[in-house]
Scaffold this active site. Structure first.
Site, PDB file in Angstrom:
ATOM      1  N   SER A  32     -18.550 -21.090  19.158  1.00 40.51           N
ATOM      2  CA  SER A  32     -19.144 -20.245  18.366  1.00 40.51           C
ATOM      3  C   SER A  32     -18.569 -19.158  18.034  1.00 40.51           C
ATOM      4  O   SER A  32     -19.625 -18.082  17.355  1.00 40.51           O
ATOM      5  CB  SER A  32     -19.875 -19.425  19.771  1.00 40.51           C
ATOM      6  OG  SER A  32     -18.864 -19.136  20.268  1.00 40.51           O
ATOM      7  N   HIS A  33     -17.576 -19.347  17.232  1.00 36.18           N
ATOM      8  CA  HIS A  33     -16.898 -18.016  16.559  1.00 36.18           C
ATOM      9  C   HIS A  33     -16.252 -19.530  15.073  1.00 36.18           C
ATOM     10  O   HIS A  33     -15.707 -19.433  15.183  1.00 36.18           O
ATOM     11  CB  HIS A  33     -16.185 -17.448  16.899  1.00 36.18           C
ATOM     12  CG  HIS A  33     -16.347 -16.439  17.844  1.00 36.18           C
ATOM     13  ND1 HIS A  33     -15.314 -16.205  18.894  1.00 36.18           N
ATOM     14  CD2 HIS A  33     -17.874 -16.239  18.828  1.00 36.18           C
ATOM     15  CE1 HIS A  33     -15.852 -15.550  20.119  1.00 36.18           C
ATOM     16  NE2 HIS A  33     -17.091 -15.537  19.546  1.00 36.18           N
ATOM     17  N   LEU A  34     -17.134 -18.920  14.046  1.00 35.44           N
ATOM     18  CA  LEU A  34     -16.839 -19.883  12.775  1.00 35.44           C
ATOM     19  C   LEU A  34     -16.612 -19.312  11.690  1.00 35.44           C
ATOM     20  O   LEU A  34     -17.408 -17.519  11.341  1.00 35.44           O
ATOM     21  CB  LEU A  34     -17.934 -20.741  13.012  1.00 35.44           C
ATOM     22  CG  LEU A  34     -18.380 -21.538  13.478  1.00 35.44           C
ATOM     23  CD1 LEU A  34     -20.224 -22.149  13.321  1.00 35.44           C
ATOM     24  CD2 LEU A  34     -17.312 -23.408  13.835  1.00 35.44           C
TER      25      LEU A  34
END
Length: 546
Positions: free
Chosen positions: A474-476
């Protein structure tokens, strides 16, 4: 060519709310939208796209936003939507390949903010210039601007989103304090606070974009859900649909079209992109949208994939990819959960609020920079609760924390295109990511710090649980790295593609170093800052034609 399995919301009518968000919103693209030239086309309606679009409309520009997903009905949960989301090819834990990659592409109006927990951090000064401790082979990990440059945008967003709580570090501020009072700690957070204090930590309330009291026309939090598996039922959480898009959807100068997927950008000359080819997912009809500027806000996986698909006579390897850097340098936050249980009074366990309320109310940054951690760079520890019924502990008080940390940027970690096709006949996304051994050592160290915290609290059954971060996150970050030199970066400090000056990347793709905290607020602050550059670019272009 093989087609990957998977469905999307257009195949599931129950996953689409038939009610428009406002007068400017509709599903699908009518011919009139493609017949005109817009000032700006924003691609993606998530955290960054919504912020940029609202600022550009307020600047008096005509803005078309296209989003391949739809507005979600209120009752749809995250797990159900996740089952409908597009998958990617990715490496598994043994280094092989499968089609179970999860690039947080939930394809819905509002993107991931509809189901995020509201964690809203300002990055630390170290995150903007980490080169003293973060060693990368020839890669510049410095951001092209500093924390001080971003502070005014942080402040605007904290007020708009209703951010409550936060740390006690001397983070630079501008006009004054812009966060509200913290949410009350959960029963588990109180136990963690006592344990952390005994270890010499300085615990503080997790900063959350969730209203404690009515704010900006939104209700106060009733602690009905954790917001991470269900949509906020009151509008208290600062997801971008509630804060930016719903008010915008009735404004002139704005058009929102859901169910429209961007296929490729067309660049015929040095001035930039002239149009985006897209697909109406409802009618399966192709369209061509023209605009004077394009804002990419699809996330660091999907924006890179769009640029790579945008191949033409002038851009044989994709828009912005003259030096082969688009898609490269993919960064994912490493993360791991640690859980345990402590006894609790019967009335505490029977309290309905035991499994509701904000997902996190306490955090620790004492190991963010830590000489005892491999490389000297640690990470965040914070409460991370779950409300999934099959995971709940009912006969004791569960302590559940998560540690997250930034990885070392590496050009070999990348987003690419597969010879296999997705459901729209486009090359499927490939996530080619292998964790750095240094980062795995750091993650092990930080998980050990979490175990020590829970044991200090007297927890039994302490155990670790992997998050599966390497197959998507969810952290890109990092696939269109920002920098001053076009030979070693894709965009400049404003997010403008060096070789397509009317294309701006405003999602996490731009980050040359991912930072060690939840990135949503920082991505939004960057988008707000970049919107100024978009408006300036259009004003300069108009002046040049007079």
């Amino acid at each position: 060519m093989k087609r990957l399995r998977g469905t999307l919301p257009q195949d599931a009518p129950h996953a689409r709310d038939p009610e428009p968000l406002g007068r400017s919103h509709r599903d699908g693209l009518e011919p009139a939208a493609a017949d005109r030239i817009w000032d700006v086309c924003v691609i993606g309606s998530g955290a960054s796209g919504a912020v940029a679009a609202e600022r550009l409309v307020r600047q008096g520009l005509d803005v078309l936003m296209i989003e391949e997903g739809y507005r979600l009905p209120p009752g749809l949960g995250h797990d159900e939507l996740d089952d409908l989301s597009r998958q990617a090819v990715a490496r598994d834990g043994d280094g092989g390949w499968n089609d179970g990659g999860w690039p947080w592409s939930t394809t819905n109006l509002g993107g991931g903010t509809v189901f995020y927990g509201g964690a809203s951090w300002r990055y630390r000064p170290f995150d903007f210039d980490p080169g003293e401790l973060i060693r990368t082979d020839g890669l510049d990990v410095r951001w092209p601007y500093t924390l001080a440059d971003l502070v005014p945008y942080y402040e605007v967003l904290e007020r708009r989103l209703g951010v409550c709580g936060g740390d006690h570090e001397p983070v630079p501020r501008g006009r004054g304090h812009s966060r509200g009072p913290a949410h009350p700690p959960t029963a588990a957070a109180e136990v963690l606070h006592e344990a952390g204090t005994a270890l010499g930590y300085r615990p503080f309330p997790t900063p959350l974009a969730i209203n404690r009291s009515p704010h900006e026309g939104r209700s106060a939090c009733t602690r009905a859900t954790l917001c991470v598996s269900h949509q906020c039922p009151t509008g208290a959480k600062g997801d971008v649909v509630a804060v930016f898009l719903a008010p915008l959807a009735d404004r002139p100068g704005f058009a929102l079209r859901t169910g429209v997927r961007a296929l490729e950008l067309e660049q015929d000359g040095p001035d930039g992109v002239s149009a985006v080819r897209c697909l109406d997912r409802l009618t399966r009809t192709p369209h061509r949208i023209r605009a004077r500027a394009f804002v990419l806000a699809c996330n660091a996986v999907q924006s890179a994939a769009l640029l790579l698909r945008s191949r033409g006579r002038r851009t044989p390897d994709g828009v912005g990819n003259e030096n082969g850097l688009v898609g490269r340098g993919l960064c994912l936050k490493l993360s791991e959960y640690v859980t345990g249980t402590v006894p609790a009074p019967a009335d505490t366990l029977a309290d309905p609020a035991a499994h509701t309320g904000p997902f996190s109310t306490i955090a620790f940054l004492d190991h963010y920079l830590d000489p005892e951690c491999p490389t000297g760079v640690g990470g965040l520890i914070y409460e991370s609760r779950t409300d999934q019924p099959h995971k709940l502990v009912r006969d004791a008080l569960e302590l559940r924390v998560e540690t997250i940390l930034a990885d070392h940027p590496n050009l070999d970690n990348r987003v690419g295109l597969s010879p296999h096709l997705d459901e729209d006949g486009l090359p499927a996304v490939v996530i080619d990511y292998t964790p750095d051994p240094r980062d795995l050592a750091r993650l092990d160290h930080m998980a050990g710090r979490c175990e020590r915290l829970l044991r200090q609290a007297g927890a039994a059954g302490v155990r670790r649980k992997a998050s599966g971060f390497a197959q998507g996150s969810s952290h890109l970050h990092g696939t269109c790295r920002a920098g001053e030199d076009p030979r070693s970066s894709v965009v400049d400090g404003w997010g403008r593609v060096h070789t397509a000056p009317n294309v701006f990347v405003v999602d996490g793709s731009f980050m040359p170093y991912p930072g060690g905290l939840n990135p949503t607020l920082t991505i939004q602050a960057h988008a707000l800052r970049s919107a100024r550059a978009v408006a300036f670019h259009l004003a300069a272009a108009r002046a040049a034609t007079v």
